[in-house]
Write an enzyme that holds these catalytic residues in place. Structure first.
Site, PDB file in Angstrom:
ATOM      1  N   GLU A 371       1.056  -0.860   0.121  1.00  0.00           N
ATOM      2  CA  GLU A 371       0.090   0.172   0.397  1.00  0.00           C
ATOM      3  C   GLU A 371       0.727   1.419  -0.050  1.00  0.00           C
ATOM      4  O   GLU A 371       1.901   1.583  -0.023  1.00  0.00           O
ATOM      5  CB  GLU A 371      -0.209  -0.079   0.862  1.00  0.00           C
ATOM      6  CG  GLU A 371      -1.643   1.583   1.282  1.00  0.00           C
ATOM      7  CD  GLU A 371      -2.617   2.273   0.472  1.00  0.00           C
ATOM      8  OE1 GLU A 371      -2.748   2.521   0.411  1.00  0.00           O
ATOM      9  OE2 GLU A 371      -3.788   0.897  -0.311  1.00  0.00           O
ATOM     10  N   CYS A 446     -15.308  -0.961  -6.859  1.00  0.00           N
ATOM     11  CA  CYS A 446     -16.007  -0.578  -6.566  1.00  0.00           C
ATOM     12  C   CYS A 446     -16.450   0.680  -8.015  1.00  0.00           C
ATOM     13  O   CYS A 446     -17.198   1.431  -7.683  1.00  0.00           O
ATOM     14  CB  CYS A 446     -15.601   0.986  -5.357  1.00  0.00           C
ATOM     15  SG  CYS A 446     -14.284   1.705  -6.456  1.00  0.00           S
TER      16      CYS A 446
END
Length: 491
Positions: A371, A446
């Site tokens: 990340e 998403c």
């Protein structure tokens, strides 16, 4: 804070407030428009007219599609098969259409349960039945994923309300100088006063109402964007749906909080379920809600909740899935697609605070989370320790570069789980997946539009789509999530 006696945090018995400005719902009468030519007017160089149209379908955002003079109109609130009067405005090549009156309503049309629906814009599909909403989202996924196969039936929510574990309310004064709190009207900075949002956790709205009552009986003033005066800008509330813990964050324009102790004591008395309160200071002229300065007023400054059997600590700024009920369905399907046996090395790209990677660790041999956001990586490491996970490691960096370096060292990964932002992945990341050549890729999205684009790249470079599962994560809105399983083709 005022020294006069406070009337406390009583629950309001008033009917829901209405905005000072009415946006109004479309007229649903069956009487048709007058026959003849379109009615035309002109306003500030914009040509405006009323026309009768028939809706032929829906866009991915749930807007009605209609033909008008050879052009495709996108009309909010219009449903397939409906005849309606629409107001069309045109300036140059730009055409805008708004629903004026439904002449022949569709059977799927329902009265929205929310009294603010036609003003707010936060929800876009409440004028549809729940079945119609599901069909709309299913059709969106089916159309986008047509090149890759037939998607599974969408996973819906039994109770499609009250699901948001995070809410944020903006405060201001109305024309009568009375304190109001609510959400901004769509594409404006005009506050719609509201007491209840049907997709918020009900307890969060009760707490906001108590804060409004307190402000009306004290000297605490809302912040005014135009004058730069006042104190309270927003209230952010996070609710642990399983733990029941609640965080209240006051976002203020100043760190000087007069009457702080009285406020904290009164709010805790009215809502003993609140486990922590914070003051966040945002002095910037920006649409970003939270500032950088933060002070704990009560409690430990975080809450804890359980997702897929694991405990996660949630701060004011940390990302956590908004709808945990549907997230468990989404993650459960994603882990099922990984086909883990306990031996595999899994890369959790875009790992955030480690939620899906830690869930996968229960069935994997080893999990590597990557990340860019260093704060999220710190939270992921803490979440790993909190749950006693020994087979997961988290690194700060670019996931694509990380995988390219792995491939250069001759290292392998059996599965890559990717959950990118709405913009999807870039070619650099996707090419790194191809270089590493994991046996399976599980793509959680998403934004199915960018997912379809990225799937096309992977399919052209040695993978095939084996399964696609849509999930309704945000009922009453047009948003839909999708998880896809890709497998490496055998040479």
């Amino acid at each position: 804070m005022s020294k006069r006696k406070n009337k406390g945090f009583k629950k309001s018995k008033n009917k829901p407030n209405r905005s000072e400005k009415r946006y109004g719902k479309p007229n649903s009468s069956r009487g048709g428009p007058s026959k003849g030519k379109d009615k035309t007017a002109s306003h500030r160089g914009r040509k405006t007219l009323t026309a009768e149209v028939t809706c032929s379908g829906l866009t991915n955002e749930g807007k009605g599609i209609a033909e008008w003079k050879g052009q495709q109109l996108e009309v909010p609130l219009l449903l397939p098969g409906e005849k309606a009067e629409v107001t069309v405005s045109q300036k140059g090549r730009f055409v805008n259409a708004e629903l004026k009156r439904v002449v022949h309503p569709a059977k799927e049309r329902v009265d929205p349960p929310c009294p603010y629906y036609y003003e707010c814009g936060g929800c876009q599909l409440q004028h549809m039945s729940n079945q119609a909403q599901s069909r709309c989202k299913q059709d969106t996924i089916d159309e986008l994923m047509k090149p890759f196969g037939k998607p599974e039936t969408i996973l819906t929510m039994d109770h499609p309300y009250d699901y948001r574990n995070k809410s944020h309310t903006t405060f201001g004064l109305n024309q009568n100088r009375q304190v109001i709190g609510g959400l901004y009207a769509q594409n404006t900075h005009e506050i719609i006063p509201m007491d209840r949002c049907l997709i918020h956790d009900p307890k969060a709205d009760e707490i906001v109402q108590s804060i409004k009552d307190y402000m009306k009986n004290s000297k605490m003033q809302p912040y005014n964007e135009d004058t730069g005066r006042g104190f309270l800008r927003h209230v952010l509330i996070k609710v642990g749906k399983v733990s029941g813990e609640i965080m209240v964050v006051l976002v203020a324009a100043s760190s000087e909080f007069k009457g702080k102790n009285n406020f904290v004591k009164a709010l805790r008395k009215a809502h003993p379920e609140i486990t922590t309160m914070l003051l966040n200071v945002n002095k910037r002229d920006t649409s970003v809600v939270l500032g950088n300065q933060e002070k704990v007023l009560f409690g430990k400054g975080t809450i804890t909740d359980t997702l897929c059997g694991l405990k996660f600590e949630i701060s004011a700024k940390s990302f956590y899935q908004i709808n945990p009920v549907q997230t468990e369905k989404l993650y459960g399907k994603a882990i099922e697609m990984t086909e883990l046996t306990g031996e595999e090395t899994v890369i959790d790209a875009y790992c955030g605070i480690g939620t899906i990677g830690l869930v996968a660790s229960q069935k994997a041999g080893k999990v590597i989370g990557v990340e860019l956001n260093k704060d999220a990586v710190r939270d992921a490491i803490q979440n790993s320790k909190r749950n006693g996970v020994k087979n997961a490691r988290f690194y700060q960096g670019d996931a694509g570069e990380f995988m390219v370096e792995m491939a250069a060292r001759g290292e392998k990964a059996d599965v890559v789980i990717m959950d990118p932002p709405r913009s999807g992945s870039d070619e650099a990341f996707l090419s790194s997946v191809v270089k590493l050549q994991p046996k399976r890729v599980v793509y959680v999205s998403c934004n199915p539009e960018t997912q379809a684009r990225d799937l096309e790249y992977l399919v052209k470079n040695g993978y095939e789509v084996e399964e696609i599962q849509p999930v309704d994560m945000f009922p009453q809105t047009y948003h839909v999530e999708s998880v896809a399983k890709l497998v490496l083709k055998e040479n």
